[in-house]
Design an enzyme around this catalytic site. Structure first.
Site, PDB file in Angstrom:
ATOM      1  N   ASP A  14     -26.689  -4.183  50.931  1.00  0.00           N
ATOM      2  CA  ASP A  14     -27.104  -2.801  50.702  1.00  0.00           C
ATOM      3  C   ASP A  14     -26.338  -1.884  51.655  1.00  0.00           C
ATOM      4  OD1 ASP A  14     -28.388  -3.240  53.110  1.00  0.00           O
ATOM      5  OD2 ASP A  14     -30.224  -2.202  52.539  1.00  0.00           O
ATOM      6  N   SER A  29     -45.026   3.712  46.993  1.00  0.00           N
ATOM      7  CA  SER A  29     -43.870   3.390  47.824  1.00  0.00           C
ATOM      8  C   SER A  29     -44.030   4.027  49.197  1.00  0.00           C
ATOM      9  CB  SER A  29     -42.608   3.924  47.156  1.00  0.00           C
ATOM     10  OG  SER A  29     -41.566   4.024  48.108  1.00  0.00           O
ATOM     11  N   ARG A  40     -44.899   2.187  42.633  1.00  0.00           N
ATOM     12  CA  ARG A  40     -44.188   1.034  42.063  1.00  0.00           C
ATOM     13  C   ARG A  40     -45.157   0.162  41.270  1.00  0.00           C
ATOM     14  NH1 ARG A  40     -39.329   1.592  44.437  1.00  0.00           N
ATOM     15  NH2 ARG A  40     -39.288   2.039  46.669  1.00  0.00           N
ATOM     16  N   ASP A  90     -28.501  -4.624  55.784  1.00  0.00           N
ATOM     17  CA  ASP A  90     -29.610  -5.448  56.274  1.00  0.00           C
ATOM     18  C   ASP A  90     -30.305  -6.214  55.151  1.00  0.00           C
ATOM     19  OD1 ASP A  90     -30.951  -3.343  55.130  1.00  0.00           O
ATOM     20  OD2 ASP A  90     -32.273  -2.956  56.851  1.00  0.00           O
ATOM     21  N   SER A 112     -30.243   3.388  54.231  1.00  0.00           N
ATOM     22  CA  SER A 112     -30.176   2.072  53.598  1.00  0.00           C
ATOM     23  C   SER A 112     -29.621   2.108  52.162  1.00  0.00           C
ATOM     24  CB  SER A 112     -31.583   1.474  53.641  1.00  0.00           C
ATOM     25  OG  SER A 112     -31.594   0.167  53.168  1.00  0.00           O
ATOM     26  N   ASP A 135     -26.760  -0.309  54.418  1.00  0.00           N
ATOM     27  CA  ASP A 135     -26.687  -0.461  55.873  1.00  0.00           C
ATOM     28  C   ASP A 135     -26.630  -1.935  56.280  1.00  0.00           C
ATOM     29  OD1 ASP A 135     -29.310  -0.939  55.124  1.00  0.00           O
ATOM     30  OD2 ASP A 135     -30.171  -0.065  56.935  1.00  0.00           O
ATOM     31  N   THR A 149     -41.228   4.573  50.945  1.00  0.00           N
ATOM     32  CA  THR A 149     -39.918   5.166  51.223  1.00  0.00           C
ATOM     33  C   THR A 149     -39.463   6.173  50.182  1.00  0.00           C
ATOM     34  OG1 THR A 149     -38.753   3.412  50.053  1.00  0.00           O
ATOM     35  CG2 THR A 149     -39.139   3.076  52.399  1.00  0.00           C
TER      36      THR A 149
HETATM   37  P1  NG1 Z   1     -41.235   0.759  49.392  1.00  0.00           P
HETATM   38  O1  NG1 Z   1     -40.469   1.966  49.009  1.00  0.00           O
HETATM   39  O2  NG1 Z   1     -42.430   1.010  50.281  1.00  0.00           O
HETATM   40  O3  NG1 Z   1     -41.548  -0.079  48.184  1.00  0.00           O
HETATM   41  C1  NG1 Z   1     -38.954  -0.499  49.998  1.00  0.00           C
HETATM   42  C2  NG1 Z   1     -38.943  -1.955  49.636  1.00  0.00           C
HETATM   43  C3  NG1 Z   1     -39.508  -2.740  50.817  1.00  0.00           C
HETATM   44  C4  NG1 Z   1     -38.763  -2.432  52.103  1.00  0.00           C
HETATM   45  C5  NG1 Z   1     -38.669  -0.922  52.311  1.00  0.00           C
HETATM   46  C6  NG1 Z   1     -37.823  -0.541  53.496  1.00  0.00           C
HETATM   47  C7  NG1 Z   1     -39.388  -3.019  47.464  1.00  0.00           C
HETATM   48  C8  NG1 Z   1     -40.317  -3.177  46.327  1.00  0.00           C
HETATM   49  N1  NG1 Z   1     -39.781  -2.221  48.460  1.00  0.00           N
HETATM   50  O4  NG1 Z   1     -40.285  -0.145  50.299  1.00  0.00           O
HETATM   51  O5  NG1 Z   1     -39.473  -4.104  50.519  1.00  0.00           O
HETATM   52  O6  NG1 Z   1     -37.482  -3.032  52.098  1.00  0.00           O
HETATM   53  O7  NG1 Z   1     -38.162  -0.279  51.149  1.00  0.00           O
HETATM   54  O8  NG1 Z   1     -36.493  -0.351  53.195  1.00  0.00           O
HETATM   55  O9  NG1 Z   1     -38.313  -3.621  47.467  1.00  0.00           O
HETATM   56 ZN    ZN Z   2     -31.088  -1.604  54.240  1.00  0.00          ZN
END
Ligand code: NG1
Ligand code: ZN
Length: 537
Positions: free
Chosen positions: A286, A507, A514, A290, A66, A288, A509
């Site tokens: 972004d 987070s 955060r 989405d 992504s 990919d 990911t």
């Molecule tokens: P994480 O890394 O869990 O905050 C981020 C985005 C989510 C979602 C995921 C999946 C923010 C604050 N967080 O998650 O909304 O899109 O990535 O890609 O934008």
């Molecule tokens: Zn994406």
């Protein structure tokens, strides 16, 4: 049937890296590409098991990271309806990825088979695609080895956006099977055809708007949007004028670099290389495709972001109006996360008088909650989202009997919207067309769209901590329960700021925590974010 010796032999070529502990999170597995080969080999096997379990329905697998840096990659599985993998199976994914030896791997596979009563002799099939990352081909090769090892039919879709993979998976399972043509071509053609036709229906004969600049993050959205726009303008020239920038998918190091939806949303500034004139319309995808956010600079040269919250407000407002006019008995709800701007929440509840639910971060939570309404609008503030029309709503919209001309018109428009939005998953290109169609119907500028409400100044920061797993939340992630005592300290800080709000969550990911803060001025919210980050660190 499953040949365990064959799997074991193939697996020997993809040994697990001993020191890594993998987790299938909100976005599947995601990390530096070089750690992913064994994981992706195993995901091929899991896809086969999932397909067997679901009576040979087609499973989708997407290789992408992504908006992450180009050096990262990732993988996620898509269920037959185009939705995210069922939660219980996320656990299986994690177990498979972490099996230390080939023998352990076989043991995990056998336990999944027996726990689920899987009939090993069932046919199975998988379709898979990747984004434009340089690590993609090597990871696709690992995936194909996994698919082959479990004796399953695989269809390579080549380079696709994530939402295209979701849509095509759904299509293969629930629409008429295509008679001829390669899957790789069909997954483009069927997608372009569907959205181009729906766009024309939704726009009608309303005049089009000024051109829109699209920052494609140097990713897959660039070629796909180019072809989609050509498809649209083939039906009726000039109804959509897109000018694509950051469309270089061939040079290394450019993907998501100083551009793209995440860069623009987080930095609250335009991407590198785009200087905006007043009222010039722009949007960023972004890596990919989405997610999408829109933006412009107003007459005072102030940068204005139209993020996922603004998209939700625009979509909900338009749909509610159509539903009212149509006289249909359909309820509409909006789903947000804690990252939704406080002003957007207030606008939806007080002005639009629409029920608003708050759920934890992650598309699966939003998607499932949105399914509880006849029409469920869900968008994350970062620009990922869609609108779901329940079978009940679709039924009412499509079987509406004789009505007044005005009602008839509203129902036709609603029908077009149901086709224009990618209901399987948030889709930057479908969302772009959806927003554009509403603006064309309303003949609104971005400024008019933006005027619904004013965002509270906000700030999102990342804090690198030793172990993010110690941060535990409740109340849709708005309250920390662990580490003990931290929430009280945050509350004390927040109380010192007018319209203050702040929360902390790990987070799903990235290896960070955060911190989000909101307050009545930018200076205040920056200070609040900084102080809360100080507590976390
Ligand atoms: P994480 O890394 O869990 O905050 C981020 C985005 C989510 C979602 C995921 C999946 C923010 C604050 N967080 O998650 O909304 O899109 O990535 O890609 O934008
Ligand atoms: Zn994406």
């Amino acid at each position: 049937t499953i040949d365990y010796d064959k799997i074991k032999e193939a697996s020997a070529k993809y040994p697990k890296l001993k020191e890594i502990n993998y987790t299938y999170g909100t976005a599947g597995f995601r990390m530096k590409a070089e750690y992913l080969e064994s994981v992706i080999f195993r995901v091929g096997i899991l896809g086969g098991l999932r397909s067997k379990k679901l009576n040979s329905k087609v499973i989708g697998i997407m290789i992408t990271a992504s908006h992450n840096p180009e050096a990262d990659n990732g993988v996620k599985l898509v269920d037959p309806s185009g939705e995210m993998l069922e939660q219980q199976w996320e656990g299986y994914a994690t177990q498979l990825a972490n099996a230390q030896s080939d023998d352990d791997l076989i043991a995990v596979i056998k336990s999944i088979v027996s726990e689920n009563g899987i009939d090993e002799s069932k046919e199975a099939s998988i379709v898979y695609a990747r984004d434009t990352r340089p690590s993609g081909p090597k990871l696709v090769a690992a995936l194909e080895e996994g698919i082959k090892a479990i004796n399953v039919a695989g269809g390579n879709l080549g380079i696709k956006s994530t939402p295209q993979l979701h849509y095509f998976t759904y299509y293969l399972n629930y629409c008429e099977k295509p008679a001829e043509g390669s899957y790789e071509e069909l997954a483009d053609k069927l997608y372009y055809e569907k959205f181009a036709e729906a766009f024309h229906k939704a726009v009608g004969d309303n005049p089009c708007l000024s051109p829109i600049y699209i920052d494609a993050a140097n990713g897959v959205g660039a070629p796909k949007l180019k072809e989609l726009a050509e498809w649209i303008n083939k039906i009726n020239n000039n109804v959509l004028k897109v000018i694509i920038i950051n469309d270089d998918i061939n040079s290394q190091g450019k993907l998501n670099f100083q551009c793209g939806a995440d860069y623009v949303k987080t930095g609250q500034k335009p991407p590198f290389g785009l200087t905006l004139t007043t009222e010039q319309r722009a949007a960023s995808l972004d890596g990919d495709a989405d997610r999408i956010v829109f933006y412009y600079v107003d007459e005072n040269r102030t940068f204005r972001l139209l993020d996922g919250d603004k998209i939700a407000a625009l979509a909900a407002g338009f749909i509610i109006e159509l539903v009212k006019t149509s006289g249909l008995d359909i309820n509409v709800g909006v789903v947000q996360t804690a990252y939704a701007n406080g002003s957007s929440h207030a606008y939806l509840e007080k002005e639009l008088k629409v029920p608003v639910a708050c759920v934890p971060t992650g598309v699966k939570y939003l998607h499932h909650k949105a399914q509880e309404y006849d029409v469920g609008v869900y968008f994350e503030a970062n620009g990922h989202g869609t609108v779901l029309f329940s079978p009940n709503a679709l039924n009412k919209i499509h079987s509406a009997e004789k009505r007044t001309a005005e009602q008839e018109k509203a129902i036709k428009k609603l029908q077009a919207l149901t086709e224009l939005i990618n209901q399987t998953v948030g889709d930057a290109l479908s969302d772009l067309l959806f927003v554009e169609a509403i603006l064309i119907n309303r003949q609104w500028t971005f400024n008019q769209w933006n005027s619904a409400y004013t965002d509270l100044p906000n700030r999102l920061v990342k804090v690198v901590v030793e172990n993010r797993q110690i941060f535990k939340t409740t109340n849709a992630e708005r309250t920390l329960v662990e580490p003990k005592g931290l929430q009280e300290k945050i509350d004390k800080l927040v109380a010192q700021y007018k319209d203050g709000r702040s929360f902390v969550r790990p987070s799903g990911t990235e290896d960070v925590v955060r911190v989000y803060a909101e307050a009545s001025t930018q200076k205040d919210c920056d200070e609040l974010a900084f102080k809360v980050a100080g507590l976390v660190y």
